[in-house]
Design an enzyme around this catalytic site. Structure first.
Site, PDB file in Angstrom:
ATOM      1  CG  HIS A 181      -0.297   0.274   2.523  1.00 37.40           C
ATOM      2  ND1 HIS A 181       0.224  -0.725   3.319  1.00 37.40           N
ATOM      3  CD2 HIS A 181      -0.077   1.440   3.197  1.00 37.40           C
ATOM      4  CE1 HIS A 181       0.730  -0.205   4.416  1.00 37.40           C
ATOM      5  NE2 HIS A 181       0.557   1.120   4.377  1.00 37.40           N
ATOM      6  CG  ASP A 216       0.252  -4.148   2.405  1.00 46.29           C
ATOM      7  OD1 ASP A 216       0.603  -4.240   1.224  1.00 46.29           O
ATOM      8  OD2 ASP A 216      -0.096  -3.075   2.916  1.00 46.29           O
ATOM      9  CB  SER A 284       3.145   2.008   5.959  1.00 45.63           C
ATOM     10  OG  SER A 284       2.022   2.323   6.744  1.00 45.63           O
TER      11      SER A 284
END
EC number: 3.4.21.-
Length: 575
Positions: A181, A216, A284
């Site tokens: 992402h 992810d 992230s």
């Protein structure tokens, strides 16, 4: 996976080794002066030298062409609290704040739910759309430029830092490992930054990725000259251990980093791990570092304010992205058939990995999903082709999905008539070869021969014993037996062999040889030597008792009567 045989440098090195051997033979006089082999052998090192020069020139051109620009930063404007919270009867809890760029201070109303957070550092991010969370009781530490791990790199989208990643090796390929992402979102990444410098991102290949919320990740192939320009080194992915001290890094820029420490914890699902490191927006994809290497990658929060969630990088690289069939034993993860997933008592998550396929992930198990999604035996009846119809007792194949107009198996195949014999055939004169008969000795023939041999020997012994008895009776000086004869276990034939004349002994030996030549040899018997035990000792004792009884028997004093001679019967063992 990388294979040395596919590398052009490996092939060129192999060719140069062969040419070196040929040149050595030329030096020793192995080839004639007019041969073309020495010319070809000299051309290969020359071409290799040209190839190395061209490769080095290409690398220098790309290195010089890559522009190293100052990192773009956002001029952040913030306010600093100048007074302690105070209570206003009309507005509630208020505080005085002054802008960082200077100017007049402002009065701000404090939300009552935030009052408990004013005593320490920021605990929970204010952005509701953020996937990051700080941990209560944890604090951030400032990191000096250059003290961060050498494999850490910041991912920029313009002047804003949208995530982090690390340089590592996955299945033998040098790549960038970060969250999916971060790389594939509305804010397209434009540069990689390290220690205040950045390099623009081009159209780099992403061979492996997964967009699932729980798994992810993305693998990006970054050229080596970019890593060299930024000074980023590769790190090792290691298996996480429970209660392992870990550290996460992040910040607004690559030269203004913060770090948060915590503890890593393993969960039931091996592809997932949790940690207590505090994070913030833009963190992230940051690697989770331990003292041994990278154990995971941060992707979001698990329990807001308490735990954060990460992806087990060792599991992803060694189980899901590994091209070899042999799995490492560190996590005790096994691959099971797809049909065994339904037999488990817990729920699997279904993920789709670009470049590998779909898979079901369990606790310590995983299964690859077939391309169709299910096996042919699980197809519904509606998806099968329609069968042929039966009209008036006949099968109509017009509506069926078949390639023939008539059934393959009708009543039966047509009868075949044998061909008449060919008139021109002639008889051959070849004779069938007779197989040599193998010599054998049937059991009945062997038994009859043994019986005849025993009877012949018995008759001869009877005749000789009668002659000896007659001669002993006619002798006047023959003394009687001085003592009782002792029982002997020697065969009768061996005792009386000296009494048989030489002519009869020759006849007996010829009979024995004839019988033994027609008798098949016995099977070899393996003699096992037993150690003396209780059973053998008892056997010896019983043998001694029997010998004592035989020795105590009363000896016979009378000589055998000539009127009633006792014929001696011998067996084949005495021959």
């Amino acid at each position: 996976m990388y294979h040395p045989g596919r590398s052009p440098s490996f092939l060129i090195t192999l060719a140069n080794v062969i040419c070196a051997a040929i040149l050595f033979d030329i030096h020793t006089g192995g080839y004639q002066p007019g041969s073309l082999i020495p010319i070809v052998a000299w051309m290969t090192p020359f071409v290799t030298l040209l190839w190395l020069s061209a490769s080095f020139a290409t690398y220098l051109y790309k290195y010089v062409r890559t522009r190293l620009l100052p990192e773009e930063k956002v001029a952040r404007v913030y306010y600093t609290a100048q007074s302690a919270p105070y209570f206003d009867p009309a507005l509630g809890v208020m505080m005085q704040f002054a802008p960082s760029h200077g100017g007049a201070s402002i009065e701000v109303q404090v939300n009552p739910s935030w009052i408990s957070l004013l005593g320490g550092s920021l605990k929970i991010n204010g952005d509701d759309a953020s996937n990051e969370s700080a941990v209560l009781g944890s604090f951030y530490s400032s990191v000096k430029p250059g003290d961060e791990p050498a494999s850490l790199v910041a991912i920029k989208s313009g002047p804003q830092t949208i995530g982090f990643g690390c340089r590592t090796k996955i299945d033998g390929d040098d790549c960038l490992f970060t969250a999916n992402h971060v790389w594939n979102n509305s804010m397209r990444p434009t540069a990689l930054a390290k220690r205040g410098k950045q390099v623009a991102i081009e159209d780099w290949e992403t061979p492996l990725s997964c967009d699932h919320k729980m798994l992810d990740f993305v693998v990006v192939r970054v050229p080596k000259h970019v890593w060299s320009k930024l000074g980023v080194k590769a790190t090792q992915l290691v298996c996480p251990s429970d209660k392992d001290a870990v550290t996460c890094y992040g910040g607004s820029s690559s030269d203004n980093l913060l770090s948060g420490t915590g503890v890593c914890s393993k969960v039931d699902f091996s592809w997932k791990l949790t940690h207590s490191c505090p994070t913030a927006a833009g963190w992230s994809g940051t690697p989770i570092y331990s003292s041994r290497g990278v154990v995971g990658m941060h992707v979001g929060f698990e329990d807001i304010g308490k735990l954060n969630r990460g992806v087990n990088a060792f599991y992803v690289s060694n189980y899901l992205l590994r091209s070899q069939e042999t799995l490492p034993p560190e996590l005790s993860v096994i691959e099971i058939p797809f049909e065994d997933v339904e037999t488990r008592s817990y729920e699997f998550i279904e993920v789709e990995i670009k470049g590998r396929g779909k898979a079901k992930l369990g606790k310590r198990e995983f299964a690859w999903i077939p391309e169709s999604g299910k096996y042919w035996a699980d197809d519904d009846d509606d998806s099968l082709p329609p069968p042929p119809k039966v009209v008036d007792g006949k099968m109509v194949w017009s509506s069926a999905q078949e390639t023939v107009a008539e059934p393959l198996n009708y009543q039966r195949a047509a009868g075949s008539r044998p061909l008449p014999p060919f008139l021109n055939l002639q008889a051959t004169t070849s004779k069938k070869e007779k197989q040599p008969l193998q010599e054998e000795c049937p059991l009945d023939l062997l038994g009859s021969r043994l019986a005849s041999l025993e009877s012949c020997v018995e008759k001869i012994l009877q005749m000789k014993s009668l002659e000896l008895l007659g001669s002993s009776q006619n002798c006047q000086t023959s003394p009687g037996p001085s003592e009782a004869p002792k029982q002997s276990f020697t065969p009768c034939y061996s005792k009386q062999e000296s009494l048989i004349p030489l002519e009869s002994q020759g006849i007996l030996k010829e009979l024995v040889k004839t019988s033994l030549s027609a008798t098949p040899p016995p099977n070899p018997v393996t003699v096992s030597v037993e150690k003396p035990g209780p059973s053998t000792q008892s056997t010896k004792k019983s043998a001694r008792r029997r010998n004592r009884r035989k020795s105590t028997r009363k000896p016979v004093q009378e000589s055998p009567s000539p009127a009633s001679p006792q014929p001696t019967k011998t067996s084949l063992r005495g021959i």
